[in-house]
Structure formats: C-alpha cells, structure tokens
Design a protein around this motif. Structure first.
Motif, PDB file in Angstrom:
ATOM      1  N   VAL A 154       0.867  -1.176   0.000  1.00  0.00           N
ATOM      2  CA  VAL A 154       0.000   0.000   0.000  1.00  0.00           C
ATOM      3  C   VAL A 154       0.903   1.224   0.000  1.00  0.00           C
ATOM      4  CG1 VAL A 154      -1.759   1.274   1.277  1.00  0.00           C
ATOM      5  CG2 VAL A 154      -1.795  -1.221   1.272  1.00  0.00           C
ATOM      6  N   ALA A 155       0.618   2.171  -0.896  1.00  0.00           N
ATOM      7  CA  ALA A 155       1.423   3.391  -1.006  1.00  0.00           C
ATOM      8  C   ALA A 155       0.549   4.531  -1.506  1.00  0.00           C
ATOM      9  CB  ALA A 155       2.596   3.167  -1.963  1.00  0.00           C
ATOM     10  N   PRO A 156       0.947   5.758  -1.245  1.00  0.00           N
ATOM     11  CA  PRO A 156       0.193   6.886  -1.795  1.00  0.00           C
ATOM     12  C   PRO A 156       0.128   6.800  -3.318  1.00  0.00           C
ATOM     13  CG  PRO A 156       1.769   7.641  -0.154  1.00  0.00           C
ATOM     14  CD  PRO A 156       2.068   6.191  -0.419  1.00  0.00           C
ATOM     15  N   ALA A 157      -1.013   7.178  -3.883  1.00  0.00           N
ATOM     16  CA  ALA A 157      -1.174   7.145  -5.344  1.00  0.00           C
ATOM     17  C   ALA A 157      -0.172   8.056  -6.036  1.00  0.00           C
ATOM     18  CB  ALA A 157      -2.598   7.515  -5.728  1.00  0.00           C
ATOM     19  N   THR A 158       0.360   9.028  -5.318  1.00  0.00           N
ATOM     20  CA  THR A 158       1.386   9.902  -5.894  1.00  0.00           C
ATOM     21  C   THR A 158       2.655   9.134  -6.236  1.00  0.00           C
ATOM     22  OG1 THR A 158       2.104  10.502  -3.664  1.00  0.00           O
ATOM     23  CG2 THR A 158       0.537  11.994  -4.756  1.00  0.00           C
TER      24      THR A 158
END
Length: 177
Positions: A47-51
């Motif tokens: 899971v990671a920021p969409a950025t």
C-alpha cells in the motif's frame, strides 16, 4: 514448484521492511484485504500513496520493481523504491507462510497524509505467472470498501502490456483508526 519457492525470499525481505510500514506522518488507517478468489492465494500486499504510481507503472507496463513484485510475490524492491510511505501486509497461509488464502483477510495499519492510496499484490502463480490485483482508494476519513481488480502484465506472453482480467477478485476495506 519454482514460482512458489521464489516466494521464500518474501519472508526474509518482510523482516527488512518491518520499519517501512506506518513511517509516514499523518492520519492512521486500518487496512483490511480479503481474498475473494476460489482457489488462488495473494502474495504480500503493498500500500502506497497514489502519488507514487510513477514508481509502480511505466507507460503501458509496470516498473522493474513492480514487475519483480508481480512475478515473485516479493514487494521488497518496490517498497524500497517508494520509501517510507510504503506499507506491506501479509497473510499467514501457504508456503512460505506469508500468503493470503481464499476467503481469508489480513489487516494492518497505515499512516499517511495521502488523499488516495494504491493497493497492489501478486496473485500467487499457481495458475498464471504474471497476474496481480490493484485498486485506488480515496481517503476522506470515512470507512469504505473497494474492489481489487485482476490484471495480467503480459510478461510470459512477451506482450509486456497490462490487460484487465477480472473485476472484484479481492476487497480492500480502509477505515480511520
């Protein structure tokens, strides 16, 4: 079974990545992923920021690090490329004990300032060698569930382009803690 034994490296890399999850400041969320497939398992979930999507996708294909995760199940390279904003959750099933079996769920905490998260995991290669699930989840402080859709990167077909395969093969539920 070479493709499954390649997942053995996942256990070792998870120990190294233990400090990555939740390292970013921000709001705390509980992430729960449920495997809705009948027979196939999911490898560890990143899971990671969409950025950070530029570190996951490269044009019509995936980055070298994401390709490694999708082909081996080991999110270590991709988590390292993304840095402290990446979090990894894993199940306790199948060899080597880090997979998520059909019908089971795994929960883990994520802290982030992001407005949207990318969730991505390899479908264990028992039937297909280059499939993964993914979704974008908008964060607005409210609990929500989003379907994870299945894709093929076309690696073993030498196509090297992403193709949709099936919708809603897993579910991610995210709620503020």
């Amino acid at each position: 079974m070479k493709s499954i034994s390649g997942l053995a490296a996942v256990a070792a890399s998870l120990a190294l990545m233990a400090g990555l999850g939740g390292a970013s400041a921000g709001m705390s969320y509980q992430v729960t992923v449920t495997n809705n497939m009948d027979k196939e398992l999911l490898a560890p979930i990143l899971v990671a920021p969409a950025t950070e999507d530029g570190k996951i996708f490269a044009g019509e294909y995936v980055s070298k690090e994401a390709e490694h995760q999708i082909l081996t199940g080991d999110p270590g390279m991709l988590a390292k490329a993304i840095g402290t904003s990446a979090s990894v959750g894993h199940g306790k099933d199948g060899p080597p004990g880090v997979l998520l079996a059909p019908g089971k769920s795994v929960s883990f905490a994520v802290s982030t300032d992001a407005k949207q998260l990318r969730v991505i995991a390899m479908v264990a290669p028992t039937m297909y060698k280059d499939h993964y699930v993914t979704a974008l989840v908008d964060l607005d402080g409210k609990a929500m569930s989003v379907a994870l859709d299945r894709f093929d990167i076309g690696h073993d077909e030498k196509r090297m382009t992403i193709a949709p395969i099936a919708k809603s093969v897993a579910t991610v539920r995210i709620g503020a803690k």
